[in-house]
Design an enzyme around this catalytic site. Structure first.
Site, PDB file in Angstrom:
ATOM      1  N   SER A 135     -69.161  45.248   9.852  1.00  0.00           N
ATOM      2  CA  SER A 135     -68.755  46.976   9.611  1.00  0.00           C
ATOM      3  C   SER A 135     -67.460  47.396   9.855  1.00  0.00           C
ATOM      4  O   SER A 135     -67.181  46.661  10.061  1.00  0.00           O
ATOM      5  CB  SER A 135     -70.831  47.591  10.185  1.00  0.00           C
ATOM      6  OG  SER A 135     -70.597  48.379   9.839  1.00  0.00           O
ATOM      7  N   ASP A 197     -75.857  44.667   0.943  1.00  0.00           N
ATOM      8  CA  ASP A 197     -75.572  45.391   1.982  1.00  0.00           C
ATOM      9  C   ASP A 197     -73.927  46.511   0.813  1.00  0.00           C
ATOM     10  O   ASP A 197     -73.309  46.162   0.460  1.00  0.00           O
ATOM     11  CB  ASP A 197     -74.388  44.498   3.153  1.00  0.00           C
ATOM     12  CG  ASP A 197     -73.731  45.799   3.796  1.00  0.00           C
ATOM     13  OD1 ASP A 197     -73.889  46.776   3.685  1.00  0.00           O
ATOM     14  OD2 ASP A 197     -72.511  44.632   4.429  1.00  0.00           O
ATOM     15  N   HIS A 305     -77.535  45.070   5.672  1.00  0.00           N
ATOM     16  CA  HIS A 305     -76.352  45.514   6.049  1.00  0.00           C
ATOM     17  C   HIS A 305     -76.114  44.711   7.619  1.00  0.00           C
ATOM     18  O   HIS A 305     -75.279  44.608   8.597  1.00  0.00           O
ATOM     19  CB  HIS A 305     -76.225  46.939   6.239  1.00  0.00           C
ATOM     20  CG  HIS A 305     -74.041  46.997   7.160  1.00  0.00           C
ATOM     21  ND1 HIS A 305     -73.025  46.904   6.451  1.00  0.00           N
ATOM     22  CD2 HIS A 305     -74.045  48.038   8.452  1.00  0.00           C
ATOM     23  CE1 HIS A 305     -72.574  46.883   7.539  1.00  0.00           C
ATOM     24  NE2 HIS A 305     -72.718  47.603   8.613  1.00  0.00           N
TER      25      HIS A 305
END
Length: 619
Positions: A135, A197, A305
């Site tokens: 991320s 994602d 994610h």
């Protein structure tokens, strides 16, 4: 055989290779530890150093919109000099720009003493370095890898660096992506993206839309994900805005529609439940990001994610699964078979409205109908051999100048040449050779040549010899046409980028160490190709001193001249100059005579060239 029917589609094969190595598993393991500890984590595995950045540490949202871009040349610190230098050679393009909040977040790590100590310790003990992050941590890992690559280039180190990100957002604009590609750093980055994602897709929405609807929603959503707040209403709100933007863009494919300024760089490894594919083309990566997201939902986006560990774990055993063609007739060629398997690995084979565009996208990514890098290198070698007569004629011109009765030498003879056929021929050869080497550099920067091209001694020596032979002619032409009066001196304002690149090639290979051997005779070519540019600057300083009335300014000019004299003395004493430098009527000889005469009149400095001026060093 036709290239399109013989070339096997390798998107899935490359993904299979990456998945079969332990680097993905080791990288994700470190990412998980970094996220849990909320700090940078390092580890050594089989001699390879891993540096993982946490995705749970959030940047400040103050003074930054959701997707504002910041130009690198406006940054207060010089973080990535090579990227800015490459842009300086392509000033018609927009400047390289990076997401402002992410850049500031990286600086929060970069300005820490602990960060520098960790990286330096990693460099000393490792045979390779892997930067990784999930991320927001992936975005910081990418910028950290760029900084490390810039630093290693500055110290001429060949330490391998690889950056692997998981679910990382897009970082910069198209100029930023091109600058990385020109630096041949794109191959150092692998961005792992799961099927649904939407953090990697977040900046695919047009920039005005992002800023107008949710000025800080990017940072808010990261906070939501990393802390697992499970706010379904907020998630659905953000997702409901993003999905129509992407679906609308895929449906229209209209060149006039407003598009995001963000652009991907490096390799993209796309995971689905059915397998994985890898693409290295920016346009193809954008289309795959869009196509694979069209069937997503708010729940699947959050889940994807956070579950990269499952995809990485599955990747190894998915390689053992036998895939078959269950829809329609089997493909007629290995190339079409490869494409079909790649689309199947994307999880798009059963979606008729998407599988066609996905297939076209993968075709584009494979560079169909383009020669392989090794074939390009072989063709360049043939062209290089055809350019030998141009180089040989310049060498003959130099030899004839050395034997000429006017005793001016190679540089000055070309500088003051008249309208002779010989001078015109040499100038034409100079331009032809420049065109060839500029094309070599263009092919290198666009990844059309093998990655080990810069390590091949044939090309390192050929480029170095070309630089030593031809750059003096470029300098002569620069001063002959008076460009120094309008643009400034050659070294700072006129030197072509190709020569700076060749300097790095020579210094970056061990062949350059042979320069340390003591010479017994004068060099065939002066070993500093910019020698004559320094002579021209020294002459300008001497002219300025003659008319300078300011004592402080005069003292500074004398310091510059003194530094030039020490530099020239070292070259002559080490026999690193060719005989044309010491010719009786060369610019260098005449300058040293004028300087000695001026010093004797002003009685400010003792002569530093007594042996040369007395004729003892003339060959």
């Amino acid at each position: 055989m036709d290239a399109e029917t013989s070339l096997f589609e390798s998107s899935e094969m490359l993904a299979a290779f990456l998945s079969s190595t332990p680097v993905l598993q080791d990288s994700w393991r470190l990412c998980s530890l970094a996220n849990t500890a909320a700090t940078v984590v390092t580890d050594h595995v089989r001699g390879v150093a891993y540096v993982a950045f946490p995705g749970t540490v959030m940047p400040s949202a103050a003074d930054h919109g959701g997707a504002n871009l910041s130009a690198l040349d406006c940054a207060p610190d010089d973080l990535f000099p090579p990227l800015q230098q490459r842009h300086a050679q392509h000033q018609l393009e927009d400047p390289p720009m990076i997401h402002a909040a992410i850049l500031d977040h990286f600086r929060s790590f970069y300005t820490s003493t602990t960060f520098h100590n960790q990286i330096l310790a990693v460099i000393e003990k490792s045979k390779a370095v892997v930067m990784t992050g999930h991320s927001m941590g992936g975005a910081v890992a990418s910028l950290s890898a760029l900084w490390l690559l810039s630093y290693l280039q500055s110290i001429t180190s060949s330490l391998p660096v690889l950056c692997i990100t998981f679910g990382s957002p897009l970082l910069g604009n198209d100029s930023f992506s091109r600058a990385i590609l020109r630096g041949r750093w794109a191959g150092n980055f692998c961005h792992v993206v799961s099927n649904h994602d939407f953090i990697p897709r977040l900046f695919l929405a047009p920039l005005p839309s992002l800023s107008a609807h949710h000025p800080h929603f990017v940072l808010q959503f990261w906070q939501l994900l990393m802390n697992v707040l499970q706010s379904d209403s907020e998630t659905a709100k953000i997702f409901g805005f993003l999905l129509p933007c992407i679906q609308g863009w895929v449906a229209s494919m209209d060149e006039e529609c407003v598009k995001s300024p963000f652009s991907p760089f490096g390799n993209y490894l796309f995971f689905s439940e059915e397998g994985a594919v890898c693409v290295d083309d920016a346009a193809a990566a954008v289309k795959m990001l869009e196509l694979m997201f069209t069937k997503a939902s708010p729940g699947s986006s959050i889940e994807d994610h956070l579950r990269y560990g499952d995809y990485v774990e599955k990747a190894s055993w998915q390689l053992l699964m036998r895939k078959s063609f269950t829809l329609g007739e089997p493909p007629e060629s290995s190339y079409e078979a490869g494409l079909a398997l790649a689309v199947q690995s994307c999880g798009l084979a059963n979606q008729e409205s998407i599988s066609g565009p996905a297939k076209d996208c993968l075709k584009m990514a494979k560079r169909v109908n383009r020669l392989s890098p090794h074939l390009n290198a072989a063709n360049l070698a043939i062209i290089l051999s055809k350019n030998v007569p141009y180089r040989a004629q310049i060498e003959w011109f130099k030899a004839s100048c050395d034997k000429s009765d006017d005793q001016m030498g190679y540089y000055d003879s070309f500088k003051i040449r008249g309208a002779s056929k010989k001078g015109a021929k040499i100038n034409m050869n100079r331009c032809l050779l420049a065109g060839f080497w500029d094309n070599v550099i263009h092919m290198l920067e666009s990844n059309q040549l093998p990655h080990d091209f810069l390590k091949r001694e044939k090309w390192v020596y050929a480029s170095h010899f070309y630089k030593l032979l031809v750059e003096p002619l470029d300098i002569a032409e620069y001063y002959r046409t008076g460009k120094h009066r309008t643009h400034g001196h050659y070294l700072k304002n006129g030197r072509e980028e190709r020569y700076e690149i060749f300097d790095r090639w020579w210094k970056g290979n061990e062949v350059g160490n042979e320069e340390n051997n003591r010479r017994t005779t004068y060099a065939s070519l002066t070993q500093d190709s910019c020698f004559w540019a320094r002579v021209e600057e020294a002459r300008d300083w001497l002219d300025q001193i003659r008319s300078e009335s300011d004592p402080r300014r005069s003292a500074m000019l004398w310091q510059d001249i003194d530094s030039f004299e020490r530099y020239a003395t070292r070259l002559v004493e080490n026999k690193e100059v060719s005989m044309d430098v010491l010719a009786k009527n060369s610019s260098f000889t005449l300058l040293m005579e004028e300087l000695q005469d001026f010093k004797s009149k002003t009685q400010q400095f003792p002569p530093q060239f007594p042996a040369f001026l007395n004729g003892e060093m003339v060959p």
